[in-house]
Design a protein around this motif. Structure first.
Motif, mmCIF file in Angstrom:
data_model
loop_
_atom_site.group_PDB
_atom_site.id
_atom_site.type_symbol
_atom_site.label_atom_id
_atom_site.label_comp_id
_atom_site.label_asym_id
_atom_site.label_seq_id
_atom_site.Cartn_x
_atom_site.Cartn_y
_atom_site.Cartn_z
ATOM 1 N N THR A 198 -10.759 8.661 -2.119
ATOM 2 C CA THR A 198 -11.829 7.662 -2.153
ATOM 3 C C THR A 198 -11.275 6.239 -2.244
ATOM 4 O O THR A 198 -11.940 5.284 -1.832
ATOM 5 C CB THR A 198 -12.751 7.926 -3.351
ATOM 6 N N LYS A 199 -10.072 6.092 -2.773
ATOM 7 C CA LYS A 199 -9.457 4.760 -2.898
ATOM 8 C C LYS A 199 -8.724 4.352 -1.611
ATOM 9 O O LYS A 199 -8.568 3.162 -1.335
ATOM 10 C CB LYS A 199 -8.468 4.747 -4.065
ATOM 11 N N ILE A 200 -8.282 5.351 -0.839
ATOM 12 C CA ILE A 200 -7.500 5.049 0.357
ATOM 13 C C ILE A 200 -8.342 4.291 1.382
ATOM 14 O O ILE A 200 -7.829 3.460 2.139
ATOM 15 C CB ILE A 200 -6.926 6.355 0.940
ATOM 16 N N ARG A 259 -2.625 8.388 -4.798
ATOM 17 C CA ARG A 259 -3.942 7.762 -4.769
ATOM 18 C C ARG A 259 -5.017 8.782 -4.416
ATOM 19 O O ARG A 259 -4.781 9.724 -3.663
ATOM 20 C CB ARG A 259 -3.976 6.609 -3.755
ATOM 21 N N LYS A 260 -6.213 8.552 -4.913
ATOM 22 C CA LYS A 260 -7.355 9.398 -4.554
ATOM 23 C C LYS A 260 -7.848 9.026 -3.162
ATOM 24 O O LYS A 260 -7.749 7.878 -2.729
ATOM 25 C CB LYS A 260 -8.481 9.215 -5.567
ATOM 26 N N GLN A 318 -10.130 1.875 0.984
ATOM 27 C CA GLN A 318 -10.072 0.442 0.722
ATOM 28 C C GLN A 318 -8.723 -0.175 1.110
ATOM 29 O O GLN A 318 -8.523 -1.373 0.922
ATOM 30 C CB GLN A 318 -10.340 0.180 -0.762
ATOM 31 N N LEU A 319 -7.818 0.663 1.656
ATOM 32 C CA LEU A 319 -6.474 0.187 1.965
ATOM 33 C C LEU A 319 -6.227 0.026 3.457
ATOM 34 O O LEU A 319 -5.088 -0.147 3.878
ATOM 35 C CB LEU A 319 -5.437 1.157 1.371
ATOM 36 N N SER A 324 -9.349 -8.590 1.353
ATOM 37 C CA SER A 324 -9.102 -8.763 -0.091
ATOM 38 C C SER A 324 -8.063 -9.843 -0.350
ATOM 39 O O SER A 324 -8.149 -10.568 -1.336
ATOM 40 C CB SER A 324 -8.627 -7.430 -0.692
ATOM 41 N N ARG A 329 -9.603 -4.095 5.482
ATOM 42 C CA ARG A 329 -10.076 -4.320 4.115
ATOM 43 C C ARG A 329 -8.995 -4.989 3.266
ATOM 44 O O ARG A 329 -9.294 -5.820 2.410
ATOM 45 C CB ARG A 329 -10.514 -2.996 3.508
ATOM 46 N N TRP A 330 -7.738 -4.638 3.517
ATOM 47 C CA TRP A 330 -6.644 -5.286 2.757
ATOM 48 C C TRP A 330 -6.595 -6.771 3.091
ATOM 49 O O TRP A 330 -6.440 -7.603 2.218
ATOM 50 C CB TRP A 330 -5.325 -4.598 3.097
ATOM 51 N N VAL A 340 0.793 -1.229 0.000
ATOM 52 C CA VAL A 340 0.000 0.000 0.000
ATOM 53 C C VAL A 340 0.829 1.284 0.000
ATOM 54 O O VAL A 340 0.343 2.323 -0.450
ATOM 55 C CB VAL A 340 -0.965 0.024 1.205
#
Length: 496
Positions: free
Chosen positions: A481-483, A478-479, A485-486, A494, A490-491, A471
């Motif tokens: 909104t994408k962070i 990164r945007k 998910q990190l 995934s 959540r990582w 990450v």
């Protein structure tokens, strides 16, 4: 002297004698507590006579105290069966080494011998770290068919420290060594010089660490939003010294406040003070269930519907302290036994893999009556024990926290204790003994971000090195909104 006056005098002397005995007991407790603080936790098992003898020994070390605490008669020592030779993990790679016989002829008749098998043994081995310089060459191309002079070249792969001296692996290894293995940067610098001949200053290493903390800040912000969307949190706080660079020559005592959910992520918040402004700012108008110890800074925070739950482990610990100073105190021992029974009920539920609702039913069926018995015993002790004695303070603490302690029988998701939050503080305490302090007040939030991610990965069973390698590179591109998910949770989901 008349009979009534004589009787009054006798009663007065009896009361004074009883008070003197209680006062002596309180002073003996204070003396034992002070000796335990002086000689360390292992001295709790020593008798008052042993502690008194240690006081008479000048320069006694904690190692000597531990050795004294481990001494016991041979007749009392239980012999445990030997577990046998430990097996090395099967998933570790095996490298075979065959040792041939020096002689190939039979010592009896002289004929040539043949191999009939091998006698095998295994040892754990290691290859030393190998440092090398990675040379990155980007291909440059130009067109020979036009006069535009166009030159194309691939972009560099995103890195944690742009144009830095070290690769992402070296940067992440530095962070892990400091916050997982508690190696301060000056030791890491000495190791690099010894093993690779590299003279890298501590300021450079610190710059790498602070860059990681800066990149992780938005991730921790997303973790905070996730926590505040839940209905149950545990909180705790611990000290962390900070260099203020104000020419006073001493560190400022700042605090790391920790908020987390059992079995989930946890977030550390850096604050210069220990007032309620820290938790008030973090929680805002959150209105869930908050479980803490008895520290008053957690009162009157959050939204109007916030439910404050206490910690039975803290109440038990007070009575354990009373047993330490007076092991023959039957009342203190009985209170510890009663509180142990509460935890045994929950442990039984977990062993049966019961749901939260089933564990709550077990508490109400088997432990609620014991809790009421604890309250009644504390009321009785508050009238007979000296207020300043360890037993009196334990009873007072339990009664003051009773309304919060009782709520553990009202909510299924609530744990009996705040121990999970306290366990998350142990890495901070270990690190504090090694790297001593945070370099500045500005570095505090970055350190808190790193500790938040490292501890969350530990709780979730996620490999922190793999997570950071995945990450961190390109995080600043990164945007937002994408962070979200990190986050470690959540990582991990995934990857599964």
């Amino acid at each position: 002297m008349s009979a009534p006056a004589y009787q009054l005098r006798v009663e007065t002397l009896e009361r004074e004698l009883e008070w003197a005995h209680l006062k002596i007991q309180a002073l003996q407790e204070e003396l034992r507590q002070e000796r335990i603080r002086k000689y360390g936790p292992r001295s709790e098992t020593l008798s008052d006579l042993q502690l008194e003898l240690l006081d008479e020994e000048p320069g006694v070390t904690r190692e000597e105290v531990e050795a004294e605490a481990q001494r016991e008669p041979v007749t009392q020592r239980e012999r445990k069966p030997h577990p046998g030779r430990q097996r090395l993990p099967e998933d570790l790679p095996r490298v075979e080494q065959v040792i041939p016989c020096a002689e190939h002829n039979c010592p009896a008749c002289g004929a040539e011998t043949v191999v009939i098998g091998y006698d095998e043994s295994e040892q754990l081995d290691v290859e030393p770290a190998r440092y090398f310089v990675r040379v990155v060459k980007r291909e440059k191309r130009a067109c020979r068919c036009c006069d535009q002079g166009t030159v194309t070249m691939p972009e560099l792969t995103p890195r944690i420290v742009e144009k830095g001296l070290a690769s992402d692996r070296v940067v992440i290894q530095t962070v892990i060594a400091k916050y997982c293995d508690h190696l301060p940067l000056y030791r890491q610098a000495a190791m690099l010089e010894r093993e690779a001949g590299l003279d890298i200053g501590r300021a450079t290493l610190d710059g790498w660490v602070m860059r990681v903390g800066e990149l992780l800040a938005p991730v921790v912000g997303a973790m905070r939003r996730d926590l505040l969307s839940t209905s149950y949190l545990q909180a705790d706080e611990t000290t962390v010294p900070v260099q203020m660079h104000d020419k006073r020559g001493s560190d400022h005592q700042a605090y790391l406040w920790q908020y987390g959910q059992p079995g989930g992520e946890t977030v550390f918040e850096f604050c210069l003070g220990r007032g309620r402004e820290g938790p008030r700012k973090f929680l805002g108008q959150w209105e869930g269930i908050l479980q803490t110890d008895g520290y008053q800074a957690y009162d009157n925070i959050g939204g109007p519907k916030l439910v404050h739950v206490g910690c039975w482990a803290h109440a038990r610990r007070k009575f354990v302290d009373a047993v330490k100073v007076n092991p023959q105190d039957a009342a203190a021992v009985a209170m510890v036994t009663r509180m142990d029974a509460l935890f045994l009920v929950d442990r039984h539920g977990r062993e049966q893999q019961s749901s939260a609702e089933q564990r709550l039913a077990l508490r109400r069926e088997h432990a609620e009556s014991w809790a009421e018995e604890i309250r009644k015993e504390c009321l009785a002790l508050s009238k007979t024990a000296l207020p300043k004695s360890a037993l009196g303070q334990a009873a007072a603490y339990t009664l003051n926290q009773w309304a919060k302690l009782r709520r553990c029988f009202d909510y299924a998701e609530v744990e009996l204790s705040n121990n999970l939050a306290e366990n998350s503080m142990r890495p901070v305490a270990l690190g504090r003994k090694n790297w001593l302090h945070v370099g500045s007040a500005q570095a505090g939030p970055k350190v808190a971000a790193i500790v938040s991610v490292v501890e969350s990965c530990r709780r979730l069973g996620a490999p922190v090195k793999d997570y950071l390698m995945d990450v961190l590179p390109g995080m600043n591109r990164r945007k937002l909104t994408k962070i979200a998910q990190l986050t470690p949770a959540r990582w991990s989901a995934s990857q599964a």
